[in-house]
Design a protein around this motif. Structure first.
Motif, PDB file in Angstrom:
ATOM      1  N   THR A 111      16.405   0.476  -3.732  1.00 35.65           N
ATOM      2  CA  THR A 111      16.135  -0.202  -5.004  1.00 35.65           C
ATOM      3  C   THR A 111      14.688  -0.667  -5.084  1.00 35.65           C
ATOM      4  OG1 THR A 111      17.086  -2.177  -3.951  1.00 35.65           O
ATOM      5  CG2 THR A 111      18.485  -0.981  -5.493  1.00 35.65           C
ATOM      6  N   ARG A 112      14.141  -1.150  -3.980  1.00 38.43           N
ATOM      7  CA  ARG A 112      12.753  -1.608  -3.979  1.00 38.43           C
ATOM      8  C   ARG A 112      11.790  -0.436  -4.178  1.00 38.43           C
ATOM      9  NH1 ARG A 112      11.560  -4.790   1.192  1.00 38.43           N
ATOM     10  NH2 ARG A 112      13.125  -6.162   0.239  1.00 38.43           N
ATOM     11  N   ARG A 159      18.015   7.771  -1.946  1.00 40.59           N
ATOM     12  CA  ARG A 159      19.062   7.604  -0.937  1.00 40.59           C
ATOM     13  C   ARG A 159      19.275   8.906  -0.167  1.00 40.59           C
ATOM     14  NH1 ARG A 159      23.632   4.387  -0.409  1.00 40.59           N
ATOM     15  NH2 ARG A 159      22.253   2.731  -1.184  1.00 40.59           N
ATOM     16  N   ALA A 160      19.203  10.054  -0.871  1.00 40.90           N
ATOM     17  CA  ALA A 160      19.414  11.342  -0.206  1.00 40.90           C
ATOM     18  C   ALA A 160      18.356  11.582   0.862  1.00 40.90           C
ATOM     19  CB  ALA A 160      19.388  12.473  -1.238  1.00 40.90           C
ATOM     20  N   TYR A 161      17.081  11.411   0.503  1.00 39.94           N
ATOM     21  CA  TYR A 161      16.011  11.628   1.479  1.00 39.94           C
ATOM     22  C   TYR A 161      16.006  10.539   2.552  1.00 39.94           C
ATOM     23  CZ  TYR A 161      13.768  15.602  -0.806  1.00 39.94           C
ATOM     24  OH  TYR A 161      13.492  16.844  -1.302  1.00 39.94           O
ATOM     25  N   ALA A 162      16.327   9.306   2.158  1.00 44.59           N
ATOM     26  CA  ALA A 162      16.320   8.211   3.131  1.00 44.59           C
ATOM     27  C   ALA A 162      17.418   8.375   4.170  1.00 44.59           C
ATOM     28  CB  ALA A 162      16.477   6.873   2.416  1.00 44.59           C
ATOM     29  N   VAL A 196       8.824   8.716   0.516  1.00 45.37           N
ATOM     30  CA  VAL A 196      10.129   8.070   0.417  1.00 45.37           C
ATOM     31  C   VAL A 196      10.791   8.015   1.795  1.00 45.37           C
ATOM     32  CG1 VAL A 196      12.490   8.384  -0.443  1.00 45.37           C
ATOM     33  CG2 VAL A 196      10.555   8.578  -2.008  1.00 45.37           C
ATOM     34  N   ILE A 197      10.704   9.128   2.522  1.00 43.85           N
ATOM     35  CA  ILE A 197      11.263   9.163   3.869  1.00 43.85           C
ATOM     36  C   ILE A 197      10.576   8.134   4.758  1.00 43.85           C
ATOM     37  CG2 ILE A 197      11.572  10.588   5.932  1.00 43.85           C
ATOM     38  CD1 ILE A 197      11.737  13.022   4.071  1.00 43.85           C
ATOM     39  N   ALA A 198       9.230   8.058   4.663  1.00 43.40           N
ATOM     40  CA  ALA A 198       8.486   7.100   5.481  1.00 43.40           C
ATOM     41  C   ALA A 198       8.883   5.662   5.156  1.00 43.40           C
ATOM     42  CB  ALA A 198       6.984   7.300   5.269  1.00 43.40           C
ATOM     43  N   LEU A 199       9.060   5.357   3.874  1.00 47.58           N
ATOM     44  CA  LEU A 199       9.460   4.004   3.473  1.00 47.58           C
ATOM     45  C   LEU A 199      10.848   3.668   3.997  1.00 47.58           C
ATOM     46  CD1 LEU A 199       8.079   4.005  -0.186  1.00 47.58           C
ATOM     47  CD2 LEU A 199       7.423   2.389   1.607  1.00 47.58           C
ATOM     48  N   SER A 200      11.748   4.634   3.965  1.00 48.90           N
ATOM     49  CA  SER A 200      13.104   4.369   4.462  1.00 48.90           C
ATOM     50  C   SER A 200      13.098   4.127   5.963  1.00 48.90           C
ATOM     51  CB  SER A 200      14.027   5.539   4.124  1.00 48.90           C
ATOM     52  OG  SER A 200      13.716   6.690   4.899  1.00 48.90           O
ATOM     53  N   GLY A 240       0.806  -1.214   0.000  1.00 49.61           N
ATOM     54  CA  GLY A 240       0.000   0.000   0.000  1.00 49.61           C
ATOM     55  C   GLY A 240       0.839   1.263   0.000  1.00 49.61           C
ATOM     56  N   MET A 241       1.915   1.273   0.796  1.00 52.88           N
ATOM     57  CA  MET A 241       2.777   2.452   0.855  1.00 52.88           C
ATOM     58  C   MET A 241       3.506   2.670  -0.464  1.00 52.88           C
ATOM     59  SD  MET A 241       4.396   2.269   4.720  1.00 52.88           S
ATOM     60  CE  MET A 241       5.163   3.893   4.532  1.00 52.88           C
TER      61      MET A 241
END
Length: 307
Positions: free
Chosen positions: A186-187, A236-239, A175-179, A61-62
């Motif tokens: 990559t995913r 990668r930068a935001y994560a 993106v930040i939330a996923l990291s 979902g995310m």
């Protein structure tokens, strides 16, 4: 390191823009979105295999939301480009950094509540205000360089362009939330490529396919690969931005893409930049340097990977 990742992302995207400009002479926007997604999917799948990273996720979902909002931002940006001067469309899209700053600073202010039993408030993160000002300064540099303008008849397209920047900011926050929940870059980028492929296919079903020529199609390859590399570096930068201050620095350095694009315009397409434009470039670079310095002062003892 997140600063270097964002600068690398900006360079990849600016170089991709050169390829898109050339390829757009033979392919529609929908086709470019589709092939960008397809080539990106293949490239990221190979990279994930080499890194031994599974593409299976426990958070479909995310990823779906990130893909939908990111693809919507891309589509809105292309609509703005088609109906507005290019400088105006790019400026409105680059307002994503302004929206990221607004979301972060606004969230910090909302969290600024009294501390029970202490009679005080939770202190705001250091340098929030000055860092936010560097983002505004960077955007001012973009305006000086691109000189956007919107006339009365362009109001709707201008609104769509504004929404493209806002939706891009939502995508970056996702993106930040996923990291934060441990999803590898990559995913995240792979599922965004899937969303771009589906959206581009649906778009092209309505607009039709262009005549195929391998001499023209060869330009699709760098579009897809550079887009994937740009997305990887951006993700990668935001994560890797572990604090709000670091995220604001990353958002500001995204403006460096305008500088790279301006250099390409002069060297490859013979465009001219006036004194105001060069002043804008200087302001963009200066705001990025100032943001990095303020970030270092805010957390001077942060681990190296957080800088």
């Amino acid at each position: 390191m997140q600063s270097l990742w964002m600068v690398a992302s900006a360079l990849f995207f600016a170089t991709m823009g050169v390829c898109v400009k050339i390829a757009s002479a033979w392919f529609t926007s929908g086709e470019l979105v589709f092939w960008r997604g397809v080539i990106g999917m293949v490239f990221i799948a190979v990279l994930a295999h080499r890194q031994k990273v599974s593409l299976a996720t426990r958070y479909p979902g995310m990823h779906a939301w990130r893909s939908v909002i990111g693809t919507a931002s891309l589509g809105a940006w292309w609509y703005a480009i088609a109906n507005l001067p290019l400088a105006t469309a790019m400026t409105l899209n680059y307002m994503s950094s302004i929206w990221v700053a607004a979301f972060l600073v606004g969230g910090a202010l909302l969290a600024w509540a009294p501390v029970p039993g202490r009679g005080g408030r939770v202190p705001l993160p250091p340098m929030q205000g000055p860092l936010g000002l560097t983002v505004l300064a960077g955007f001012a540099g973009v305006v000086l360089l691109l000189k956007p303008s919107v006339h009365g008849s362009d109001a709707f397209a201008g609104l769509i362009g504004l929404l493209s920047g806002m939706s891009a900011a939502f995508a970056y926050m996702q993106v930040i939330a996923l990291s934060r929940i441990g999803e590898p870059e990559t995913r995240t980028v792979f599922y965004f490529a899937v969303g771009s492929t589906v959206a581009g296919l649906l778009w092209t079903l309505f607009t039709g396919w262009s005549a195929w020529s391998w001499s023209h199609a060869i330009w699709l390859l760098p579009v897809g690969v550079l887009a994937a590399l740009g997305q990887l570096c951006l993700t990668r930068a935001y994560a890797s931005a572990k604090t709000q201050a670091a995220t604001l620095v990353v958002a500001n350095l995204q403006y460096s893409g305008i500088v790279f694009a301006a250099i390409y315009s002069v060297l490859l397409f013979g465009d001219r930049i006036d004194a105001a434009g060069w002043g804008g470039i200087a302001l963009i670079i200066g705001s990025g340097v100032a943001a990095t310095v303020l970030r270092q002062r805010a957390v001077p003892k942060a681990p190296a990977e957080e800088h």
